[in-house]
Design an enzyme around this catalytic site. Structure first.
Site, PDB file in Angstrom:
ATOM      1  N   SER A  80       0.839  -1.170   0.109  1.00 22.09           N
ATOM      2  CA  SER A  80       0.010  -0.047   0.098  1.00 22.09           C
ATOM      3  C   SER A  80       0.856   1.176   0.036  1.00 22.09           C
ATOM      4  O   SER A  80       1.750   1.195   0.743  1.00 22.09           O
ATOM      5  CB  SER A  80      -0.686   0.108   1.449  1.00 22.09           C
ATOM      6  N   ARG A 124      -0.734  -4.222  -6.769  1.00 24.78           N
ATOM      7  CA  ARG A 124      -1.950  -4.553  -6.166  1.00 24.78           C
ATOM      8  C   ARG A 124      -3.044  -3.862  -6.778  1.00 24.78           C
ATOM      9  O   ARG A 124      -2.996  -2.683  -6.986  1.00 24.78           O
ATOM     10  CB  ARG A 124      -1.879  -4.636  -4.793  1.00 24.78           C
ATOM     11  N   THR A 127      -7.076   1.775   5.111  1.00 29.89           N
ATOM     12  CA  THR A 127      -6.594   0.867   6.058  1.00 29.89           C
ATOM     13  C   THR A 127      -7.307   1.254   7.419  1.00 29.89           C
ATOM     14  O   THR A 127      -7.751   0.353   8.058  1.00 29.89           O
ATOM     15  CB  THR A 127      -5.089   1.315   6.444  1.00 29.89           C
ATOM     16  N   CYS A 140      -1.310  -6.423 -17.164  1.00 29.95           N
ATOM     17  CA  CYS A 140      -0.565  -7.510 -16.221  1.00 29.95           C
ATOM     18  C   CYS A 140       0.900  -6.560 -16.022  1.00 29.95           C
ATOM     19  O   CYS A 140       1.652  -6.587 -16.748  1.00 29.95           O
ATOM     20  CB  CYS A 140      -0.455  -8.880 -16.419  1.00 29.95           C
ATOM     21  N   CYS A 191       3.264 -14.461 -11.054  1.00 34.15           N
ATOM     22  CA  CYS A 191       2.011 -13.586 -10.451  1.00 34.15           C
ATOM     23  C   CYS A 191       2.443 -12.666  -9.302  1.00 34.15           C
ATOM     24  O   CYS A 191       2.976 -13.402  -8.105  1.00 34.15           O
ATOM     25  CB  CYS A 191       0.887 -14.533 -10.245  1.00 34.15           C
ATOM     26  N   CYS A 228      -1.951  -9.553  -7.883  1.00 27.17           N
ATOM     27  CA  CYS A 228      -2.546  -8.290  -7.974  1.00 27.17           C
ATOM     28  C   CYS A 228      -4.025  -8.261  -8.456  1.00 27.17           C
ATOM     29  O   CYS A 228      -4.974  -7.387  -8.016  1.00 27.17           O
ATOM     30  CB  CYS A 228      -1.848  -7.231  -8.723  1.00 27.17           C
ATOM     31  N   CYS A 275      -6.036  -9.239 -13.799  1.00 27.12           N
ATOM     32  CA  CYS A 275      -6.584 -10.066 -14.878  1.00 27.12           C
ATOM     33  C   CYS A 275      -7.883 -10.455 -14.423  1.00 27.12           C
ATOM     34  O   CYS A 275      -8.846 -10.487 -15.309  1.00 27.12           O
ATOM     35  CB  CYS A 275      -5.590 -11.284 -15.158  1.00 27.12           C
TER      36      CYS A 275
END
Length: 635
Positions: free
Chosen positions: A150, A395, A431, A582, A604, A607, A610
């Site tokens: 984050s 992410r 958060t 991606c 991968c 995130c 896709c």
């Protein structure tokens, strides 16, 4: 190492290979491990070994050495001809048909801010009421915090409520926000605008480090945390009530056969199950659809953005701890919503990132390459020059806000945190709201288990909380940008400075992100400059900095619902957008450039872009083996 001697017995002398089910009266010596299991050495590499069982060591079917925590409450043995287990309080470990089952009072899926806040609040309530409820948190990352990323200017409101003395408890929250800058970027200039942000009293932090600290606090209170467990399936009872999750089998090869290190998954059950998987949680999405939770409250579809981030170490002369910078404009076009952030952390570190809304139209747009361009802007470049990249990650995040919140309660549990979607878009913060949602769900779960109340109190209390008021006031900011950058700025400025969220109407979101993608023939291809290896980098170099690792020899966790769609539709109609949205080069054309999709699942970053952006929703993101994926430490 201290050891605990445990004698196992059963009425049956014939057992399978389950190490808990050998011969009668067999004795095992269990090493007493430290009480903290937030780091699992067997999954740190992302490819967990499954060693044989030496005479002086017990390895459970989890694949991990048993912690003495399992036996600290004076266990009693339960056995019959078909099951064996250890029972204490209200928890039972049993084994049936070669698959272990563990029962808890409360099961939490995901060790992020929401999940750990829920665990801490539950255990606090247990202490206050002098009762003991067993609480378990399962986490797919190799350790707590490994999958947490984050760009975070942390608002401590929820933490103040949860752990009022955190300032005296060495929390990794050290750098107060010292200034707010807001720039509109053109290709060569940074134009200062009045900052709509007020970060006084907030802190520039690494969320992955804060989550590790929260994990320790949860364990101190008696929560059992199991990293390296991928929750792959929701378990239901005969009445269609959620009763827990099943973890993914380990040691399955690409062709589906069992390898020598095969370990079946575990059924982990809870009287209440809380899903805290983060944005676009794979099981949370199934539950939302199964129980029609959006339809329950007429919520709109969720909208998303992709955040790409690097942590740099820069020259001390350029470092201003606590400085917070946000930007709009370049490198994104006026029709694409997004912006960048630059936060000065501690130890000469900065967090730099670009957030791109996934409802962008041009299939040739590449968020990763847009981020590389950003770093060459003069205002950004002068900060980075002479510095070093320490970590990279990506992410997705929720941007639907108030309009997109589903009904969060289902039979057997609730959805909390970013799995439900409580991010405040104009604040660029989620958060504190995620943590508060976890705390409210914990209070509802405690009431349901201890006082016979209904889990629906979570929904009622959520709507009475500051989370609801905050998101309601911010509800029109994001959809205003459906009309473009300048109209969005005008509406959001009116909302923020004049009306303060009190307009008598609520704007709606546009198309779902996957539906927003235009056909390639309607769009102009985008040529991106080659990386210079100093400020900008190719994907393999960045991927290396994420510490991402998966066992290559396992079934792909990225599944095509129809394997023919990439070749027959995505390539000719949309110019293969999966090769661009991606940020980890998971989806590429084959080596000869033919219209055939090659999936490099081992790259991968988890995130979920896709799963969100594919034009026909043909890609389904599922969990890989536990412990795989990135290993963030600074994000």
């Amino acid at each position: 190492m201290h050891k605990l001697l445990v004698k196992l017995s059963s009425s049956s002398s014939s057992f399978s290979s389950n190490p808990l089910r050998h011969s009668k009266n067999q004795r095992f010596i269990l090493p007493l491990l430290p009480s903290s299991i937030t780091s699992n050495p067997f999954t740190a590499s992302g490819s967990p070994p499954r060693p044989s069982i030496p005479a002086n060591r017990f390895i459970s079917r989890f694949g991990y050495p048993c912690s003495a925590d399992l036996f600290r409450k004076s266990p009693t043995l339960c056995s019959n001809s078909t099951t064996f287990g250890v029972i204490w309080s209200s928890r039972c470990i049993s084994s049936e048909a070669g698959r272990e089952s563990i029962e808890y009072d409360v099961l939490i899926v995901g060790a992020g801010p929401a999940g750990l806040s829920a665990a801490i609040r539950l255990k606090q309530l247990c202490q206050q009421n002098n009762i003991d409820l067993s609480v378990c948190v399962v986490e797919k990352g190799a350790e707590v915090g490994a999958h947490i990323i984050s760009g975070n200017v942390f608002e401590p409101l929820a933490l103040d409520e949860l752990l009022p003395h955190w300032r005296q408890q060495q929390a990794p929250i050290e750098i107060p926000a010292s200034s707010d800058k807001f720039w509109f970027l053109t290709k060569d200039r940074a134009i200062s605008l009045p900052s709509p942000f007020d970060n006084k009293g907030n802190y520039v932090i690494s969320l992955s480090q804060l989550v590790r600290w929260l994990g320790g606090k949860a364990e101190e209170l008696g929560t059992e945390i199991y990293p390296g467990f991928s929750a792959s399936e929701v378990l239901y009872d005969a009445s269609d009530k959620v009763v827990g999750i099943a973890t993914r089998d380990m040691g399955i090869s690409k062709d589906g056969s069992k390898k020598e290190n095969f370990q079946p998954g575990v059924d982990i059950k809870g009287r209440v199950t809380l899903f805290a998987e983060g944005c676009r949680g794979s099981l949370s999405e199934k539950i939302i659809k199964k129980y029609k939770l959006r339809e329950e409250v007429n919520a709109q579809h969720q909208t998303y953005a992709l955040g790409i981030k690097e942590v740099w170490e820069i020259d001390e002369s350029k470092h201003n701890p606590g400085e917070v910078v946000h930007t709009l404009g370049w490198p994104l076009d006026p029709k694409t919503y997004g912006g960048s952030f630059l936060y000065h952390m501690n130890d000469r570190q900065i967090a730099l990132g670009l957030v791109v809304a996934l409802n962008y139209k041009n299939p040739f747009l590449n968020p990763y390459e847009e981020f590389q361009k950003l770093k060459h802007h003069p205002a950004i470049k002068r900060v980075l020059e002479g510095g070093t990249v320490l970590q990279y990650g990506a992410r997705t995040l929720n941007e639907g806000g108030f309009q997109s919140i589903p009904y969060p309660v289902f039979p057997g549990g609730a959805i909390i945190g970013c799995s439900a979607g409580f991010l405040n878009v104009p604040k660029i913060k989620g958060t504190h709201t995620a943590m508060k949602s976890g705390m409210l769900a914990a209070e509802a779960a405690f009431g349901a288990l201890h006082e016979g109340l209904n889990m629906n109190t979570y929904w009622d209390n959520l709507r009475d909380s500051w989370v609801w008021k905050e998101l309601y006031a911010a509800r029109n900011y994001r959809p205003a940008f459906e009309y473009g950058l300048l109209p969005g700025l005008a509406v959001s400025a009116m909302e923020h400075y004049v009306l303060k969220g009190k307009v008598p109407f609520t704007l709606k979101h546009g198309k779902a992100d996957h539906e927003a993608t235009d056909l390639a023939r309607k769009c102009t291809p985008i040529e991106y400059p080659k990386p210079d290896g100093v400020l900008s980098f190719d994907v393999p170099t960045s991927l290396y900095r994420s510490n991402t690792n998966h066992d290559h020899d396992q079934p792909s966790h990225l599944r095509l619902k129809d394997p023919k769609i990439p070749e027959k539709l995505n390539f000719p109609e949309y110019a293969a957008p999966e090769s661009r949205y991606c940020p980890a080069r998971v989806y590429v054309e084959d080596e000869e450039g033919k219209p055939k999709l090659q999936i490099n699942a081992q790259n991968c970053l988890h995130c979920k872009a896709c799963d969100i952006k594919d034009p026909k929703q043909n890609i389904e993101w599922t969990v890989p083996e536990g412990g795989g994926g990135p290993a963030y430490s600074l994000m």
